[in-house]
Write a protein that holds these residues in place. Sequence first.
Motif, PDB file in Angstrom:
ATOM      1  N   GLN A 107     -20.191  52.581  43.437  1.00  0.00           N
ATOM      2  CA  GLN A 107     -21.451  53.115  42.908  1.00  0.00           C
ATOM      3  C   GLN A 107     -22.589  52.174  43.273  1.00  0.00           C
ATOM      4  N   VAL A 108     -23.743  52.727  43.485  1.00  0.00           N
ATOM      5  CA  VAL A 108     -24.942  51.909  43.676  1.00  0.00           C
ATOM      6  C   VAL A 108     -25.553  51.739  42.295  1.00  0.00           C
ATOM      7  N   ILE A 109     -25.731  50.501  41.876  1.00  0.00           N
ATOM      8  CA  ILE A 109     -26.279  50.344  40.523  1.00  0.00           C
ATOM      9  C   ILE A 109     -27.769  49.979  40.524  1.00  0.00           C
ATOM     10  N   ARG A 110     -28.277  49.477  41.657  1.00  0.00           N
ATOM     11  CA  ARG A 110     -29.705  49.148  41.687  1.00  0.00           C
ATOM     12  C   ARG A 110     -30.251  49.206  43.117  1.00  0.00           C
ATOM     13  N   ILE A 111     -31.412  49.822  43.227  1.00  0.00           N
ATOM     14  CA  ILE A 111     -32.155  49.779  44.496  1.00  0.00           C
ATOM     15  C   ILE A 111     -33.509  49.176  44.167  1.00  0.00           C
ATOM     16  N   ALA A 112     -33.842  48.086  44.847  1.00  0.00           N
ATOM     17  CA  ALA A 112     -35.130  47.433  44.596  1.00  0.00           C
ATOM     18  C   ALA A 112     -35.775  47.128  45.936  1.00  0.00           C
ATOM     19  N   SER A 113     -37.084  46.864  45.916  1.00  0.00           N
ATOM     20  CA  SER A 113     -37.712  46.546  47.196  1.00  0.00           C
ATOM     21  C   SER A 113     -37.355  45.120  47.589  1.00  0.00           C
ATOM     22  N   ASP A 114     -37.386  44.879  48.881  1.00  0.00           N
ATOM     23  CA  ASP A 114     -36.960  43.604  49.436  1.00  0.00           C
ATOM     24  C   ASP A 114     -37.771  43.392  50.714  1.00  0.00           C
ATOM     25  N   PRO A 115     -38.036  42.151  51.084  1.00  0.00           N
ATOM     26  CA  PRO A 115     -38.802  41.929  52.320  1.00  0.00           C
ATOM     27  C   PRO A 115     -38.184  42.635  53.528  1.00  0.00           C
ATOM     28  N   LYS A 116     -36.862  42.865  53.499  1.00  0.00           N
ATOM     29  CA  LYS A 116     -36.230  43.531  54.645  1.00  0.00           C
ATOM     30  C   LYS A 116     -36.175  45.046  54.474  1.00  0.00           C
ATOM     31  N   GLY A 117     -36.747  45.558  53.441  1.00  0.00           N
ATOM     32  CA  GLY A 117     -36.711  46.995  53.191  1.00  0.00           C
ATOM     33  C   GLY A 117     -36.330  47.235  51.740  1.00  0.00           C
ATOM     34  N   PHE A 118     -35.008  47.294  51.493  1.00  0.00           N
ATOM     35  CA  PHE A 118     -34.523  47.511  50.120  1.00  0.00           C
ATOM     36  C   PHE A 118     -33.323  46.610  49.868  1.00  0.00           C
ATOM     37  N   ARG A 119     -33.178  46.240  48.617  1.00  0.00           N
ATOM     38  CA  ARG A 119     -32.008  45.487  48.179  1.00  0.00           C
ATOM     39  C   ARG A 119     -31.134  46.481  47.423  1.00  0.00           C
ATOM     40  N   VAL A 120     -29.864  46.550  47.799  1.00  0.00           N
ATOM     41  CA  VAL A 120     -28.972  47.551  47.200  1.00  0.00           C
ATOM     42  C   VAL A 120     -27.820  46.816  46.505  1.00  0.00           C
TER      43      VAL A 120
END
Length: 418
Positions: A107-120
């Motif tokens: 399961q994906v529990i968090r998607i956040a913004s990140d300098p490389k795009g998104f942190r998953v």
Amino acid sequence: MTTCDVTILGAGPYGLAAGNHLKQIKGLEVCVFGDPMSFWEHNMPAGMYLRSNWTATQIADPNHSLTLEAYQVESGSHLFQPVPLDRFVQYGKWYQRKALPDLDRRQVIRIASDPKGFRVALSDGEVMTSKRVVVAAGIGRFAWCPPDFAGFPSCLVSHSSEHSNLAKFAGKQTLVIGGGQSALESAALLHEGGATTEVFARSRRIHWLQGWASKSLHHRLGRLTNRLLYAPTDVGPAGISQLMARPNLLRRLPRSLQDRLRKRSVRPAGARWLVDRLREVPIHLGRSAVSVAAVGERMKVRFDDGTERTVDHVLLGTGYRIDVSKYDFLAPELVRSLGTFNGYPILREGLETSIPGLHILGAPAAWSFGPLMQFVSGTHYASQALTRHIARNGLSARRVRDSVGAWYPQEVSVPRNN
Ligand SMILES: Cc1cc2nc3c(=O)[nH]c(=O)nc-3n(C[C@H](O)[C@H](O)[C@H](O)COP(=O)(O)OP(=O)(O)OC[C@H]3O[C@@H](n4cnc5c(N)ncnc54)[C@H](O)[C@@H]3O)c2cc1C
């Protein structure tokens, strides 16, 4: 930290079709997460039939080989229309094994913004980065419970999506609220499973699909005219169906007209094959609940015409209301910067949200791309539009920098060999 070009969250029809299409872009690393067909397997009742017709029940495949017909041949099973739920689940899992054998069930529990795009962030603690994210998480989190029925224990009141088997209500007195397919089919299954049940709906009439008038119209029109009036996507009435099958065209119409056409195309309705199965089930129309209370281990519901029922269980066939802020895996800062209207994300070309690189497929896309997005037949448009968009725009640093400003660093690369 693991990196991926495109992360797809969700392994229902939309996530599977998107993953399969994106694989066509050579060199693009695509990671698909989710439990294949889980919503259909765990949140719809055993014994259910799909309401969509045969052509509209095919999950989009860029090679046109993962069809229901091919599944029948390979599995040696004979399918018929309406397609039974369990067979559709098996078809979806077969599609996944063929198209995306390395799908990741975490399961994906968090998607956040990140300098490389998104942190998953994943359920086992692993964190990865992804240049783009495609959310195909379905409608499970949007089950709608009318306020009067909220707050009761689930043994007394439940939403239809909470059940994969209604046989557990055998011998019980139940009440079904709602007048659409889900409510009506649940009532039929409860009745056939040995429960006593009645349906109460706010609407003044039940719209039955493929009624006598529509059947004789189909018959008289002949095959060619039928094809002109009804698109194979099977969403919407004669004529409007062709427009609903073309989201790019629909999007160009004035908003008020889009809304009217959308309402007409997906109004609550029951499949004609339910009529006989509901002959012995009382259906009360034009009734709204005015008081709902727990009385010991039972529920007492009073309606606006004075009718009162005390039952063992109330089943809500009251549908779903999209509200993307309920996608709890989206970090609050992403939810805050997401452009929305009435809970729907506002999407542009490629089903991209106002946050560059974040795409949302499936029912939440309906405000921007029309009601086709609420059905399996929308997987064709959605996955092609997404793939075209990524193939055209790639993961280009310039484009991303231009649209989001300074926070995005410059090291993002275009898909290789594209
Ligand atoms: C009772 C009922 C009957 C229906 N009948 C029909 C029909 O006959 N024909 C039709 O076309 N449509 C029908 N629909 C609509 C149907 O729900 C959609 O067509 C279809 O499910 C949309 O597919 P999806 O991929 O968007 O969502 P889903 O099928 O819901 O898939 C969502 C996926 O996301 C995954 N997921 C969710 N959260 C996470 C997470 N955090 N991390 C990883 N994975 C996650 C889930 O495990 C699942 O694999 C029906 C709906 C209902 C409720």
